[in-house]
Design a protein around this motif. Structure first.
Motif, mmCIF file in Angstrom:
data_model
loop_
_atom_site.group_PDB
_atom_site.id
_atom_site.type_symbol
_atom_site.label_atom_id
_atom_site.label_comp_id
_atom_site.label_asym_id
_atom_site.label_seq_id
_atom_site.Cartn_x
_atom_site.Cartn_y
_atom_site.Cartn_z
ATOM 1 N N VAL A 141 25.985 2.170 -0.707
ATOM 2 C CA VAL A 141 24.836 2.909 -0.169
ATOM 3 C C VAL A 141 23.533 2.185 -0.484
ATOM 4 O O VAL A 141 22.598 2.152 0.334
ATOM 5 N N GLU B 202 28.285 7.366 2.135
ATOM 6 C CA GLU B 202 27.053 8.158 2.221
ATOM 7 C C GLU B 202 27.346 9.652 2.107
ATOM 8 O O GLU B 202 26.617 10.395 1.437
ATOM 9 N N GLU B 203 28.421 10.080 2.738
ATOM 10 C CA GLU B 203 28.789 11.499 2.683
ATOM 11 C C GLU B 203 29.129 11.909 1.246
ATOM 12 O O GLU B 203 28.745 12.992 0.785
ATOM 13 N N VAL C 51 28.094 10.404 -1.577
ATOM 14 C CA VAL C 51 26.874 10.379 -2.399
ATOM 15 C C VAL C 51 25.967 11.556 -2.052
ATOM 16 O O VAL C 51 25.291 12.113 -2.933
ATOM 17 N N ASP C 52 25.968 11.974 -0.798
ATOM 18 C CA ASP C 52 25.140 13.122 -0.401
ATOM 19 C C ASP C 52 25.548 14.384 -1.155
ATOM 20 O O ASP C 52 24.694 15.228 -1.473
ATOM 21 N N ARG C 53 26.842 14.538 -1.440
ATOM 22 C CA ARG C 53 27.272 15.716 -2.189
ATOM 23 C C ARG C 53 26.693 15.705 -3.605
ATOM 24 O O ARG C 53 26.334 16.750 -4.148
ATOM 25 N N ALA D 239 23.850 14.155 -4.338
ATOM 26 C CA ALA D 239 22.417 14.376 -4.130
ATOM 27 C C ALA D 239 22.103 15.866 -3.979
ATOM 28 O O ALA D 239 21.124 16.374 -4.549
ATOM 29 N N ASP D 240 22.935 16.582 -3.215
ATOM 30 C CA ASP D 240 22.716 18.020 -3.027
ATOM 31 C C ASP D 240 22.828 18.769 -4.353
ATOM 32 O O ASP D 240 22.042 19.683 -4.633
ATOM 33 N N ASP E 59 17.236 13.119 -3.018
ATOM 34 C CA ASP E 59 17.708 12.504 -1.783
ATOM 35 C C ASP E 59 18.848 11.528 -2.075
ATOM 36 O O ASP E 59 19.201 11.263 -3.224
ATOM 37 N N ARG E 60 19.423 10.997 -1.008
ATOM 38 C CA ARG E 60 20.606 10.137 -1.115
ATOM 39 C C ARG E 60 20.363 8.917 -1.986
ATOM 40 O O ARG E 60 21.179 8.580 -2.868
#
Length: 683
Positions: A376, A398-399, A401-403, A405-406, A411-412
């Protein structure tokens, strides 16, 4: 054209190296196959012959030897998937595994649970016999008692038997009689005698090491049998050698017999490679830093030699065999990130391993790992992973890492940077464990960076520790497999002989070492070794009131002089002062264990001729990466760099199997060997 092949099986990848007689190196990687590592080895050999451009039977027929590092014993212990073990011990001593030495590993942790014994109490059986500390037989071995114990082991369907009688290091007769009886009654069982595994004083250490040997031995025997059979069927008829925890190699037969000696087989190859690297670069003080997919192994090489320890704990179990002093931490490319209930980010020690692996591998992994974060951040080329043989799934990374981040509320890119930063901090602490916490200033050492994942992290870790020099070998991703080819056949022997140095007889000490040397040479002859033999002598010594010994090198003393014992005492005082800053020279030095390493020197590993300076190579491309914000940096080919070429950070230097991230202020120079010598910028 003849070859030597090194094979290192890791938690995620299997690394293979072939070196021909001119020193040319060809390397390959394949996915590890944890369910049967021999499958991954054969798949890796298929990749290797493709790179060499020869058929597999032709390459194997021309191969002088294969040196192999395996994690089978390690994994069996870590995952508690070893054999169903029974323990035969002197009547009244069946609880030694739980009594241990009366101490916790962390004695101030009141909530620390004791390690679970590898042998439950109902499979620990007492046998009527007794030998005194001086070797005198107080009670003969009871055949009736032994027969009842063996019958109970058979009833409990035991697969492997450990035998550890009191003071058998003085007289192994009872253990050997027991071993013969067990083999006769249970011919399929794997049998471990403490007098063979660890014939020295300290009951718990000897018992635990023997039990570990019995626990991992059947799995190692099964694996090496499969591997030998597959190699023979494919056309290999040379010797298969297994690297041991002490950094030497052993035959398959000896490796199976002393299976506990392979619990650090894989990491030992990296240290062997580091010792060879120290000789090649002329810098003897190195911190080998081996970051793979599952773990990071860290050690010290001082003056070109690696430290040896005889008190290792692996998965909560004591292993008293001689081994390289390696610290392993659960931090690698596959280390998984998570956010706890308090909103704190953790990375590792859990790993995605080879299956399913990081999310970006596209094998079903969904949890964000260090590799996903690096992808990423732009540090990895998704289209050129493993030299283009694999593609990374950026969207899946990315998906994942987004979890994270949430869960953190960021942010990502902040989440990816956080994962990268946390793992770097953990690994820097690992280096402190082997250096600062042992009284060693790491700033006088160079970091030797290897393992497929290390190059992306190493200069940031060096900054955290105020280290100014990092060495990255051209074969960084497969250095352990390459280093195995620079090892020798080695047998470690020990014998307990307790006494004050001044009260012992010099002739007795000489006789003990001579007998051990003769035994080591006999084992080399059994392995059909006919080359040069080197012998290293040492001893475990302490002061009279101490309960722990320290290893003392005895190679520098004159064995022919009448004051042999005074020389040994002086060597002990000097070593004690070196370790603890003081020596009590008016107190007696006590000899506990005599040790010897009998080493059969294998032919030296040939090295490619050094490169000559040429016109500097331009960057292959440019890449957008995230370093405190997005920036575009040049990307250089590792193999393209000419001798003496300078690369200023920020930049990326990549090969088919590794990527090195140079941060702002870093300055890398390509050496004549094709390695990177990095001057790390200020923090």
């Amino acid at each position: 054209m003849s070859y030597r092949i090194g094979i290192d099986v890791g938690g995620t990848f299997t690394d293979l190296v072939a070196v021909d007689e001119a020193g040319r190196v060809t390397h390959a990687k394949s996915a590890s196959t944890p369910e049967d590592q021999s499958v991954g080895v054969m798949e890796g050999l298929a990749v290797l012959v493709e790179a060499l451009g020869v058929a597999l039977p032709v390459m194997l027929e021309r191969t002088e030897r294969i040196v192999h590092g395996t994690t089978v014993a390690t994994n069996a212990l870590l995952e508690r998937k070893g054999a169903r073990v029974g323990l035969l011990t002197t009547e009244g001593h069946i609880d030694i595994l739980e009594m241990r030495e009366g101490l916790k590993d962390d004695r101030y942790n009141l909530r620390m649970a004791p390690p679970e014994p590898l042998v439950p109490r109902d499979r620990r059986l007492g046998v009527q016999e007794r030998i005194r500390p001086d070797g005198r037989v107080e009670a003969a071995l009871s055949n009736a008692s032994l027969a009842r114990a063996i019958q109970e082991l058979k009833r409990q369907k035991v697969e492997s038997v450990a035998v550890c009688y009191l003071h058998s290091y003085r007289d192994p007769t009872h253990e050997r009689m027991t071993g013969e009886a067990v083999r006769a009654a249970m011919p399929e069982a794997y049998v471990s005698l403490s007098s063979d595994v660890l014939p020295q004083i300290k009951e718990y250490e000897r018992t635990c090491t023997t039990v570990v040997n019995a626990y991992v031995g059947p799995a190692l025997r099964l694996y090496l049998g499969r591997l030998e059979r597959r190699l023979r069927e494919a056309g290999f008829h040379g010797p298969l050698l297994i690297i041991q925890s002490h950094g030497g190699v052993a035959t398959v037969e000896d490796a199976i017999r002393l299976a506990a000696g392979a619990v650090l087989s894989g990491p030992a190859g990296g240290v062997a490679g580091s010792r060879h690297a120290a000789r090649l670069i002329g810098h003897g003080d190195l911190i080998p830093f081996d970051m793979g997919g599952t773990s990071t192994d860290i050690s010290l090489v001082v003056g070109g030699e690696a430290a040896i320890a005889s008190d290792r704990r692996v998965a909560g179990q004591r292993v008293g065999l001689q081994s390289l002093d390696i610290v392993s931490i659960g931090a690698g490319g596959g280390s998984m990130a998570r956010v706890d209930a308090g909103g704190v980010l953790h990375v590792g020690p859990e790993s995605a391993g080879a299956a399913p692996g990081p999310a970006c591998y596209g094998r079903g992994g969904v949890v964000a790992t260090v590799t996903d974060a690096n992808l990423v951040l732009g540090y990895l080329d998704a289209q050129n992973f493993l030299g283009g043989r694999a593609r990374l799934d950026t969207a899946a990374a990315e998906e994942a890492v987004d979890r994270i981040a949430d869960a953190l509320g960021v942010d990502r890119m902040a989440a990816a940077e956080g994962i990268h930063r946390v793992i770097n901090t953990r690994m820097a602490e690992g280096i402190r464990l082997v250096s600062v916490r042992r009284g060693v200033d790491p700033r006088r050492f160079a970091l030797l960076s290897f393992g497929g994942a290390a190059g992306l992290h190493i200069t940031d870790i060096a900054r955290q520790l105020d280290l100014r020099r990092v060495i990255v070998p051209r074969l960084a991703a497969v250095l352990s497999a390459w280093g195995m080819l620079a090892t020798d056949l080695r047998y470690e022997l020990a014998r307990t002989h307790i006494g004050d140095a001044s009260a012992l007889a010099a002739d007795d000490i000489r006789r003990i070492f001579e007998e051990m040397e003769a035994e080591g040479r006999r084992r080399l002859a059994q392995a059909r070794f006919e080359g040069t033999v080197r012998v290293r002598r040492s001893a475990d010594m302490r002061y009279g009131e101490q309960i722990f010994e320290i290893p003392v090198d005895l190679d520098g003393i004159d064995w022919s002089r009448p004051d042999l014992l005074r020389q040994m005492a002086d060597a002990f005082h000097a070593r004690h002062e070196e370790l603890y800053t003081y020596a009590l020279r008016d107190q007696e030095a006590v000899l506990v264990n005599a040790r010897i390493a009998v080493i059969g020197e294998l032919p030296a590993l040939p090295t490619e001729p050094p490169r000559t300076a040429q016109t500097p190579s331009p960057p292959r491309s440019r890449r957008r990466i995230h370093l405190n914000g997005w920036r575009e940096v040049p990307v250089f080919g590792f193999e393209d760099l000419s001798a003496g070429q300078i690369v200023e950070g920020p930049a990326i230097v990549e090969s088919s199997t590794t990527t090195v991230l140079l941060r702002p202020g870093d300055r890398a120079q390509a050496t004549p060997l094709g390695w990177l010598d990095v001057a790390v910028g200020e923090r």
